[in-house]
Scaffold this motif. Structure first.
Motif, PDB file in Angstrom:
ATOM      1  N   ALA A  87       0.876  -1.221   0.050  1.00  0.00           N
ATOM      2  CA  ALA A  87       0.020  -0.001   0.270  1.00  0.00           C
ATOM      3  C   ALA A  87       0.794   1.264  -0.156  1.00  0.00           C
ATOM      4  CB  ALA A  87      -0.947  -0.105   1.403  1.00  0.00           C
ATOM      5  N   PHE A  88       1.924   1.157   0.759  1.00  0.00           N
ATOM      6  CA  PHE A  88       2.655   2.492   0.987  1.00  0.00           C
ATOM      7  C   PHE A  88       3.680   2.596  -0.291  1.00  0.00           C
ATOM      8  CE2 PHE A  88       0.684   2.504   5.071  1.00  0.00           C
ATOM      9  CZ  PHE A  88       0.807   3.847   5.283  1.00  0.00           C
ATOM     10  N   VAL A  89       4.030   1.450  -0.878  1.00  0.00           N
ATOM     11  CA  VAL A  89       4.786   1.808  -2.125  1.00  0.00           C
ATOM     12  C   VAL A  89       4.071   2.403  -3.104  1.00  0.00           C
ATOM     13  CG1 VAL A  89       5.751   0.345  -4.293  1.00  0.00           C
ATOM     14  CG2 VAL A  89       6.428  -0.145  -1.980  1.00  0.00           C
ATOM     15  N   ALA A  90       2.631   2.058  -3.183  1.00  0.00           N
ATOM     16  CA  ALA A  90       1.588   2.581  -4.193  1.00  0.00           C
ATOM     17  C   ALA A  90       1.328   4.098  -3.796  1.00  0.00           C
ATOM     18  CB  ALA A  90       0.469   1.766  -4.212  1.00  0.00           C
ATOM     19  N   LEU A  91       1.358   4.642  -2.381  1.00  0.00           N
ATOM     20  CA  LEU A  91       0.967   5.697  -1.990  1.00  0.00           C
ATOM     21  C   LEU A  91       1.436   7.037  -2.831  1.00  0.00           C
ATOM     22  CD1 LEU A  91      -0.742   7.510   0.008  1.00  0.00           C
ATOM     23  CD2 LEU A  91       0.885   7.442   1.336  1.00  0.00           C
ATOM     24  N   PRO A  92       2.724   7.134  -2.916  1.00  0.00           N
ATOM     25  CA  PRO A  92       3.067   8.445  -3.562  1.00  0.00           C
ATOM     26  C   PRO A  92       3.017   8.311  -5.024  1.00  0.00           C
ATOM     27  CG  PRO A  92       5.084   6.820  -3.099  1.00  0.00           C
ATOM     28  CD  PRO A  92       3.913   6.340  -2.319  1.00  0.00           C
ATOM     29  N   VAL A  93       2.827   7.315  -5.658  1.00  0.00           N
ATOM     30  CA  VAL A  93       2.633   7.081  -6.922  1.00  0.00           C
ATOM     31  C   VAL A  93       1.134   7.471  -7.502  1.00  0.00           C
ATOM     32  CG1 VAL A  93       2.499   5.343  -8.935  1.00  0.00           C
ATOM     33  CG2 VAL A  93       4.153   5.184  -7.423  1.00  0.00           C
ATOM     34  N   LEU A  94       0.313   7.010  -6.715  1.00  0.00           N
ATOM     35  CA  LEU A  94      -1.066   7.323  -6.778  1.00  0.00           C
ATOM     36  C   LEU A  94      -1.444   8.781  -6.525  1.00  0.00           C
ATOM     37  CD1 LEU A  94      -2.962   4.067  -5.111  1.00  0.00           C
ATOM     38  CD2 LEU A  94      -2.732   4.782  -7.646  1.00  0.00           C
ATOM     39  N   LEU A  95      -0.603   9.323  -5.597  1.00  0.00           N
ATOM     40  CA  LEU A  95      -0.977  10.715  -5.006  1.00  0.00           C
ATOM     41  C   LEU A  95      -0.476  11.638  -6.146  1.00  0.00           C
ATOM     42  CD1 LEU A  95      -0.109  10.909  -1.444  1.00  0.00           C
ATOM     43  CD2 LEU A  95      -2.468  11.495  -2.248  1.00  0.00           C
ATOM     44  N   THR A  96       0.668  11.290  -6.980  1.00  0.00           N
ATOM     45  CA  THR A  96       1.373  11.665  -8.101  1.00  0.00           C
ATOM     46  C   THR A  96       0.343  11.952  -9.441  1.00  0.00           C
ATOM     47  OG1 THR A  96       3.512  11.580  -7.360  1.00  0.00           O
ATOM     48  CG2 THR A  96       3.383  12.298  -9.646  1.00  0.00           C
ATOM     49  N   LEU A  97      -0.170  10.818  -9.582  1.00  0.00           N
ATOM     50  CA  LEU A  97      -0.975  10.511 -10.785  1.00  0.00           C
ATOM     51  C   LEU A  97      -2.221  11.436 -10.794  1.00  0.00           C
ATOM     52  CD1 LEU A  97      -0.303   6.905 -11.457  1.00  0.00           C
ATOM     53  CD2 LEU A  97       0.454   8.709 -12.724  1.00  0.00           C
ATOM     54  N   LEU A  98      -2.850  11.314  -9.576  1.00  0.00           N
ATOM     55  CA  LEU A  98      -4.181  11.830  -9.152  1.00  0.00           C
ATOM     56  C   LEU A  98      -4.164  13.315  -8.814  1.00  0.00           C
ATOM     57  CD1 LEU A  98      -6.068   8.644  -7.643  1.00  0.00           C
ATOM     58  CD2 LEU A  98      -5.994   9.778  -9.985  1.00  0.00           C
ATOM     59  N   ASN A  99      -3.221  13.975  -8.581  1.00  0.00           N
ATOM     60  CA  ASN A  99      -3.040  15.355  -8.258  1.00  0.00           C
ATOM     61  C   ASN A  99      -1.873  15.983  -9.103  1.00  0.00           C
ATOM     62  OD1 ASN A  99      -4.352  15.719  -5.331  1.00  0.00           O
ATOM     63  ND2 ASN A  99      -3.508  13.440  -5.562  1.00  0.00           N
ATOM     64  N   GLY A 100      -2.263  15.917 -10.558  1.00  0.00           N
ATOM     65  CA  GLY A 100      -1.413  16.788 -11.548  1.00  0.00           C
ATOM     66  C   GLY A 100      -0.349  16.354 -12.149  1.00  0.00           C
ATOM     67  N   GLY A 101       0.108  15.079 -11.575  1.00  0.00           N
ATOM     68  CA  GLY A 101       1.194  14.451 -12.049  1.00  0.00           C
ATOM     69  C   GLY A 101       2.537  14.950 -11.733  1.00  0.00           C
ATOM     70  N   ASP A 102       2.739  15.881 -10.758  1.00  0.00           N
ATOM     71  CA  ASP A 102       3.751  16.696 -10.121  1.00  0.00           C
ATOM     72  C   ASP A 102       4.351  16.014  -8.814  1.00  0.00           C
ATOM     73  OD1 ASP A 102       5.851  18.291  -9.388  1.00  0.00           O
ATOM     74  OD2 ASP A 102       4.755  20.116  -9.575  1.00  0.00           O
ATOM     75  N   PRO A 103       5.463  15.281  -8.810  1.00  0.00           N
ATOM     76  CA  PRO A 103       5.793  14.653  -7.609  1.00  0.00           C
ATOM     77  C   PRO A 103       6.383  15.656  -6.412  1.00  0.00           C
ATOM     78  CG  PRO A 103       7.261  13.969  -9.338  1.00  0.00           C
ATOM     79  CD  PRO A 103       6.318  14.790 -10.004  1.00  0.00           C
ATOM     80  N   GLY A 104       6.639  16.792  -7.134  1.00  0.00           N
ATOM     81  CA  GLY A 104       7.257  17.822  -6.169  1.00  0.00           C
ATOM     82  C   GLY A 104       6.069  18.507  -5.608  1.00  0.00           C
ATOM     83  N   ALA A 105       4.948  18.261  -5.822  1.00  0.00           N
ATOM     84  CA  ALA A 105       3.742  19.207  -5.364  1.00  0.00           C
ATOM     85  C   ALA A 105       3.796  18.807  -3.743  1.00  0.00           C
ATOM     86  CB  ALA A 105       2.533  18.900  -6.075  1.00  0.00           C
TER      87      ALA A 105
END
Length: 212
Positions: free
Chosen positions: A157-175
């Motif tokens: 679940a936590f491996v997926a967490l930052p990936v999903l947050l990035t994909l569903l929040n504008g695609g910017d991992p630095g947000a």
């Protein structure tokens, strides 16, 4: 590019961080086990204060209550960040999420020996983005059910967490919110270093095993 946080907002973010740390540091597993007659959870099984170790006492009701309350404190901290910050709300929510998990993992009341951050992290994820939170909960439950190993579900679940947050929040991992997810995931994985070693060696215990 992300807007810089103005100097006048820094004291507010610091206050939100401190408040969130305090919320996250409430050791519900320890308190429920003691008041429920299961003894000091730190002397049972892995010594962890989380729901998985509470379950090793055989008290499923206490384990379920621990899971819900640990998750609720993560969500509540993020909600406080949202409510208390009239400006730069994403930054405030991100700070609240990170410090709630830090509080659970390193509570000052227990000499900084706390849990592994799974339920609190998932609660924070639900408050940051309910879609991602639900997806991560589903991943955790599915993998844990398939393998009968709680840590395998949590790690997935936590491996997926930052990936999903990035994909569903504008695609910017630095947000702010995806970055918070990355930091929380890194902390949870680091707290599971022993579990990772046991998973690799095939020695990780199964869900529901009662430990004397």
């Amino acid at each position: 590019m992300h807007d810089a946080v103005p100097a006048f907002a820094l004291p507010l973010l610091a206050a939100i961080a401190l408040l969130s740390y305090g919320i996250g540091s409430v050791p519900f597993g320890l308190l429920l086990a003691q008041f429920g007659g299961a003894g000091d959870i730190r002397r049972i099984g892995s010594g962890n204060i989380g729901a998985t170790n509470v379950l090793r006492t055989g008290r499923r009701g206490l384990a379920a209550a621990t899971l819900l309350l640990d998750g609720a404190k993560g969500a509540f901290a993020v909600a406080c960040g949202f409510i208390l910050s009239p400006f730069h709300t994403e930054q405030a929510m991100a700070v609240a999420a990170i410090f709630a998990v830090l509080g659970h993992c390193f509570p000052v009341w227990l000499k900084f020996h706390g849990g592994k951050g799974v339920a609190t992290g998932l609660g924070a994820a639900l408050a940051l983005d309910w879609r991602v939170g639900l997806a991560c909960c589903a991943i955790w439950l599915a993998v844990a059910r398939l393998t009968r190993i709680s840590s395998a579900g949590a790690l997935s679940a936590f491996v997926a967490l930052p990936v999903l947050l990035t994909l569903l929040n504008g695609g910017d991992p630095g947000a702010p919110i995806p970055l918070a997810g990355l930091l929380i995931a890194a902390l949870v994985l680091a707290r599971h270093h022993g579990n990772i070693r046991r998973l690799l060696s095939g020695a990780e215990p199964r869900i529901g095993r009662k430990t004397p």
